[in-house]
Write an enzyme that holds these catalytic residues in place. Sequence first.
Site: not given
Ligand code: DGJ
Length: 749
Positions: A469, A539
Site C-alpha cells: 500500500d 477502495d
Molecule cells: C488503503 C487501501 O486502499 C485499503 O484497501 C486498506 O488497505 C487501507 N489502506 C488500510 O489502511
Amino acid sequence: MISVSNGLFHLRTEHTSYLMRTTDTGHLVHLSYGAAIHDTTGWELLEEKGAVLSTVPYWDEEHEHLYPGNMLQEYPTPDRGDARPPAIAVEYGSGSLTLDLKVIGSRVMKGKDLSFPAHALPYDSTETLEIELSDRLLPIMVTLRYTVYPECDVILRSARIANGTGNPVIIREAASLSLDIPSDGWKLHSFDGAWARERHENVRPLLPGTVVIDSRLGCSGNEHNPLIYLENERGEVYGFNLIYSGNHRETVSVSPFGRTRVTQGINPFLFSWKLMPGESFETPEAIMTYSGDGIESAAQSFHSFIRTSIVRGFWKDRERPVLINNWEATYFDFTEERLLELADEAAALGIELFVLDDGWFGHRRDDRRGLGDWWPQPERLPDGLEGLSEKIRSRGLLFGIWVEPEMISIDSDLYRQHPDWVIAQPGRDPLPCRHQFVLDLSRTEVREYLFRCLSEVFEKGSVSYVKWDMNRTITDTFSSDSSVRLQGEVQHRYILGLYDLMGRLAEAFPGILFEGCASGGNRYDLGMLCFMPQIWTSDNTDVHDRVGIEEGTLRGYPQSTMGAHVSASPGHQSMRVSRIDSRFAVAAFGVLGYELDLTKLDDEDKEAIKRQICFYKKYRKILQQGRFSSLHVSRNQRFWYSSLGSTAIAVEIQTLNEVHTGRCDRLVYPDAYESKRYRVTAVRESIPGLGMSEEFSVCASGTILRKYGIALAPQFTGNGVSAETRVLGDFGSRMYIIEEEKDEGACIR
Ligand code: DGJ
C-alpha cells in the site's frame, strides 16, 4: 519488422506502419503512423510540401518553404522555430536552451535495451531501431529508441540523453515520446478521478492550444492516469501510456496549422537532472498503438502487450487465487480469534487466500501510528506471524499480508530513531497526511532497512501474497542524500529507489503474488505492473460506481491486473444497497476477492458466495485472461464480455433500477462468428423476495447472436423487492456463458 534505406525508417507491426525520414537538412521528421504499408513505393508522396507562412522561421535559405514550426518532428527541440511543446529542454552555458538535433547515425538490433529498471520485456520477434541525434554546436546527444512488438501492434519509445560537452548541463525536460499527427479534429480520451472514483473516462474535442494531462503527486496518481487515446470520426485511434510510476505529463497540442502533437514522459514539474560530462540519462519507456477500428481494438492491443511484456514472473500467466481480505470486515478492530473465525468461513466457502490487512504491526491500533515498525503486535498475534500463518494455512488457505513500506508514522519508533529519513525540507515542517510522512527511498540505507524488515516478515509469515500500500502523496521535496545534485532529481530518484526495492524483493521471493495499492488506485500504472502482477483498483466497491471505475481501468489494463472485491451491502463508501449477485457480477471481471465480514452473512448470501466461487473458478481463466469488450446498449444498460478460445462470459449490466418498464435487452455478442453456433446459458442468480431467477440454455446461430441478439427477460422491476432496496436503488445484472456449440445435434429440437 524494421527497415532502413535511403534515410527512410519503416517500423512495421502486423497491422500498423510507422514512417520517418531524414531530411536533407539532417533533421528527423515524421511521415505517418497508421495502417500497415506492405509496399512503401511512393513514400515521397507523404512528405511535407513547402508552403508560404509569414512570421514563421524556416530551416535555411535553401529550404525557405520548410518551417520547423509546421513540420512533423520526431523529437522537437526548443528555440529553433518550432513553438509547439518541445520533447526536450537541456540547459547549458549561462542558461541557454536552444538545441538543434540532427541525425548522425542509426542501427537496428534484435531485442531491446533493458537499462531503465521498469522496462518491457522483449518477444522473440522484437527489434529495436536506435537513431542517434546530436546538436552541431555542442555535443549533446540524444538516442531515440523504437522497439517494435509486431504481434500486438505496439511500438515502444524512449530516449537517452548524453552529455558530450566538457561542462555539466541540466535536463529540464525529457519526453519519452513525441508524435506529430498531420491532422486535427481529434478527440482526447483521458482517465481521471480521485480517491474512490478512479479512472473515469472523459472525452473532449481538441481545439487549437495545448491540453495537459499530468500528475504532480509524486506518483502516477488517481487524478489523471498516464493512459490517453486520440480518436477521430473515422474510428482511427492512437493510444499512449507510460511505463513509469512517478509524476508524468502528457501534452496534446493542436497547432494553428492543423497539426496535432502528443508528448509523454516524466513531468518537468519539480524535475531537473544534472548531467556531468560523459554521463547519460535514460527516460522511462512509453508505449503507443494505432488502430483504424476504434478504441476497443487499441485497448485490446495494450492488454495483450501488458499480459505478455509488462507482467512477469511466476504469476504472469497463472490464475490468481480468490481471496478474503479482513480490512472492511474488521478494520483495526481484530484479534487472532476473530481472524480465524473469518478464515474458517472463508475456507468453507471455497476461498483460497487469506489476507491480513492493516493493523498487525508496531503499535498500530489506528491510522495514527506504527508505520515503519514492521514487527507483529504480541497482543493481537500471540504466536507471531509464524503462528497466525500456520493456523491459516492449516485451514487450507494461503496466507497473505498488507504492508506500507514507503511510509513512516509520526508516532513510530522508526521516526523517533531516524527523523532524517523522511522527505522534508530543512527548517520547514513537512505536511502530514494520514498522520504519516514519506520515507526517502532515494537513500540506500532506507531501502536496506526496508529490505531487511520486509524479508523477515515474508519469511516468518510464509507469505504467498503481499498487498503493498501507499497512502499519501509526496510534498516538501528534499533529500539530504549526498548523491543528490539538485533537489529536482529527488522525486525521480524516489521512483528509481522504489523500483530497486521492489525488484530486489521480487527476486528474493519469486513465488509471492504482489498486489500494488495506493489508497485504492492512486498508482495504477505500467511501472508498478513490471513488479506487481495486479493492483487494487479502488477502495470503492459499490456496484454502480465500480462499473465506471472498472470500465475506465479496462480501457488500458487487462482484467488479470485488476483487483476486484465483493464487499458488504450497504457499501461502506456509497451506502448503497445492492444484491450479492450484482456485486459479484462486476467483481468477476477482475481478480476476485471478498472483503466483508463473512461471519455476519445469512445462509442465503453464503450459498450465493459458494456458487459464485465455483462459477469463478470454473471460468477464471476466461475472466482473468480473456479478451475484454463492452457494448453499451443505452445509458443505463450494457454488456461486458470476456472471451477466450470458444467460450465467453457475458454480464448484462443495468446500473440503475427502472421500475416497471418491461424493457427487454437483447444479448448481442459482437465476437460471434456467423458460420458457427453457440449455446447461451443464463447463470442462476438470487433476488431477495423473488427467489431464483429463470435459468435458460438456448442454442443460437452466430448471425442471430451477432446481428440480432437474444431477447432477455426484463431486469427486475421492484415487485417483491424490499422497500429499503427500492428506496436506495439497486443494480441489476445477470451473467451468461456463451460457448461455441460443437455438437450439431444439440441444436436440433
Ligand atoms: C488503503 C487501501 O486502499 C485499503 O484497501 C486498506 O488497505 C487501507 N489502506 C488500510 O489502511
